[in-house]
Design an enzyme around this catalytic site. Structure first.
Site, mmCIF file in Angstrom:
data_model
loop_
_atom_site.group_PDB
_atom_site.id
_atom_site.type_symbol
_atom_site.label_atom_id
_atom_site.label_comp_id
_atom_site.label_asym_id
_atom_site.label_seq_id
_atom_site.Cartn_x
_atom_site.Cartn_y
_atom_site.Cartn_z
ATOM 1 N N GLY A 45 0.785 -1.232 0.000
ATOM 2 C CA GLY A 45 0.000 0.000 0.000
ATOM 3 C C GLY A 45 0.815 1.279 0.000
ATOM 4 O O GLY A 45 0.356 2.319 -0.448
ATOM 5 N N ASP A 101 0.871 3.115 4.528
ATOM 6 C CA ASP A 101 -0.172 3.904 3.860
ATOM 7 C C ASP A 101 -1.177 4.482 4.852
ATOM 8 O O ASP A 101 -1.514 5.652 4.792
ATOM 9 C CB ASP A 101 -0.886 3.067 2.778
ATOM 10 C CG ASP A 101 -1.417 1.723 3.289
ATOM 11 O OD1 ASP A 101 -1.194 1.389 4.477
ATOM 12 O OD2 ASP A 101 -2.058 1.007 2.500
ATOM 13 N N ASP A 104 -4.944 2.421 10.863
ATOM 14 C CA ASP A 104 -6.362 2.202 11.160
ATOM 15 C C ASP A 104 -6.443 1.752 12.617
ATOM 16 O O ASP A 104 -6.400 2.574 13.524
ATOM 17 C CB ASP A 104 -6.894 1.170 10.154
ATOM 18 C CG ASP A 104 -8.401 1.065 10.138
ATOM 19 O OD1 ASP A 104 -8.993 1.031 11.219
ATOM 20 O OD2 ASP A 104 -9.016 1.004 9.057
ATOM 21 N N LYS A 132 -6.712 7.152 10.530
ATOM 22 C CA LYS A 132 -8.146 7.233 10.844
ATOM 23 C C LYS A 132 -8.254 7.563 12.325
ATOM 24 O O LYS A 132 -8.167 6.678 13.174
ATOM 25 C CB LYS A 132 -8.842 5.915 10.522
ATOM 26 C CG LYS A 132 -8.984 5.683 9.025
ATOM 27 C CD LYS A 132 -9.835 4.464 8.730
ATOM 28 C CE LYS A 132 -9.954 4.254 7.240
ATOM 29 N NZ LYS A 132 -10.628 2.991 6.893
ATOM 30 N N PHE A 153 -13.707 4.042 3.942
ATOM 31 C CA PHE A 153 -12.759 3.198 3.218
ATOM 32 C C PHE A 153 -12.244 3.969 2.004
ATOM 33 O O PHE A 153 -13.023 4.416 1.163
ATOM 34 C CB PHE A 153 -13.403 1.877 2.779
ATOM 35 C CG PHE A 153 -12.371 0.927 2.272
ATOM 36 C CD1 PHE A 153 -11.599 0.194 3.162
ATOM 37 C CD2 PHE A 153 -12.112 0.809 0.911
ATOM 38 C CE1 PHE A 153 -10.591 -0.648 2.715
ATOM 39 C CE2 PHE A 153 -11.114 -0.034 0.456
ATOM 40 C CZ PHE A 153 -10.356 -0.762 1.352
ATOM 41 N N VAL A 154 -10.935 4.133 1.954
ATOM 42 C CA VAL A 154 -10.354 4.936 0.876
ATOM 43 C C VAL A 154 -9.489 4.081 -0.041
ATOM 44 O O VAL A 154 -8.927 3.067 0.370
ATOM 45 C CB VAL A 154 -9.518 6.108 1.437
ATOM 46 C CG1 VAL A 154 -10.406 7.178 2.032
ATOM 47 C CG2 VAL A 154 -8.508 5.631 2.478
ATOM 48 N N ASP A 160 -5.731 0.159 -1.964
ATOM 49 C CA ASP A 160 -6.454 -0.706 -2.889
ATOM 50 C C ASP A 160 -7.778 -1.212 -2.337
ATOM 51 O O ASP A 160 -8.020 -1.201 -1.138
ATOM 52 C CB ASP A 160 -5.608 -1.933 -3.212
ATOM 53 C CG ASP A 160 -5.551 -2.896 -2.020
ATOM 54 O OD1 ASP A 160 -5.129 -2.474 -0.935
ATOM 55 O OD2 ASP A 160 -5.963 -4.056 -2.170
ATOM 56 N N ARG A 166 -5.041 1.156 -6.999
ATOM 57 C CA ARG A 166 -3.787 1.710 -6.452
ATOM 58 C C ARG A 166 -3.272 2.837 -7.346
ATOM 59 O O ARG A 166 -2.596 3.747 -6.886
ATOM 60 C CB ARG A 166 -2.699 0.625 -6.370
ATOM 61 C CG ARG A 166 -2.970 -0.449 -5.336
ATOM 62 C CD ARG A 166 -1.701 -1.264 -5.102
ATOM 63 N NE ARG A 166 -1.957 -2.543 -4.461
ATOM 64 C CZ ARG A 166 -2.125 -2.730 -3.148
ATOM 65 N NH1 ARG A 166 -2.082 -1.704 -2.334
ATOM 66 N NH2 ARG A 166 -2.345 -3.933 -2.664
#
Ligand code: XMP
Length: 180
Positions: A45, A101, A104, A132, A153-154, A160, A166
């Site tokens: 990511g 990336d 969370d 987040k 959710f990004v 991805d 991506r």
């Protein structure tokens, strides 16, 4: 691909501006220790973020590669994280910056950092593109954060869904009906 995107959360121009600021923050923190820094991207990511960020860093550095696997649902964080391929260079007594990336729940980074700490680096810090805030644990310190985002959710800019999107250049929110 465009029809799958609900909205752009962070446009590419803002990402690029923030990269330069982040690079200055990193240089400021490492100071004289910048030269010879080892950057460890958490694949896959962070590939685009890492490749753009390191080109903003004006000092000599090396990339250390390790591969982890994450067992999780396509749009859910957490699950089991395992080291599947060890680092390709020695980090003992070196300053190490892990680049991921998104932070969370913090499960992934905890595993990566604990594995790296066993190898005796001089220092171990973390840089994430996104955090987040609503979910990130308060006891988990991340030294460099690109953007704090809401709990959506990004995808895009390396992130991805089922290994797609991506290559979308902005950070975007996927249409929920595609993954619900
Ligand atoms: P934890 O909970 O371990 O999660 O901090 C970090 C990892 O979960 C994935 N993740 C996402 N991936 N869009 C993604 O493409 C998201 O919104 C998202 N949230 C979590 C990602 O693999 C990250 O490294």
């Amino acid at each position: 691909m465009q029809q799958d995107i609900e909205r752009i959360l962070i446009p590419r121009s803002r990402i690029q501006d923030r990269l330069h600021e982040l690079a200055r923050e990193i240089e400021g923190v490492y100071g004289d220790q910048s030269e010879g820094l080892i950057i460890v991207p958490v694949l896959a990511g962070s590939i685009i973020f890492t490749s753009d960020l390191i080109r903003c860093l004006p000092f000599k550095m090396k990339i250390g590669l390790m591969t982890i696997s994450r067992y999780r649902g396509a749009t859910t964080a957490g699950g089991e994280t395992r080291l599947v391929q060890d680092l390709n260079l020695d980090i003992r007594d070196r300053h190490v910056l892990v680049v991921d990336d998104i932070l969370d729940t913090g499960g992934t980074l905890r595993v990566v950092l604990s594995q790296l700490a066993l190898r005796g680096p001089a220092s171990l810090r973390t840089c994430v593109l996104l955090r987040k805030l609503a979910k990130a644990p308060t006891d988990f310190q991340v030294e460099f954060v690109g953007f704090d985002i809401e709990d959506v959710f990004v995808v895009g800019y390396g992130l991805d869904y089922n290994n797609h999107y991506r290559n979308w250049p902005d950070i975007a929110v996927l249409r929920p009906e595609l993954y619900r």
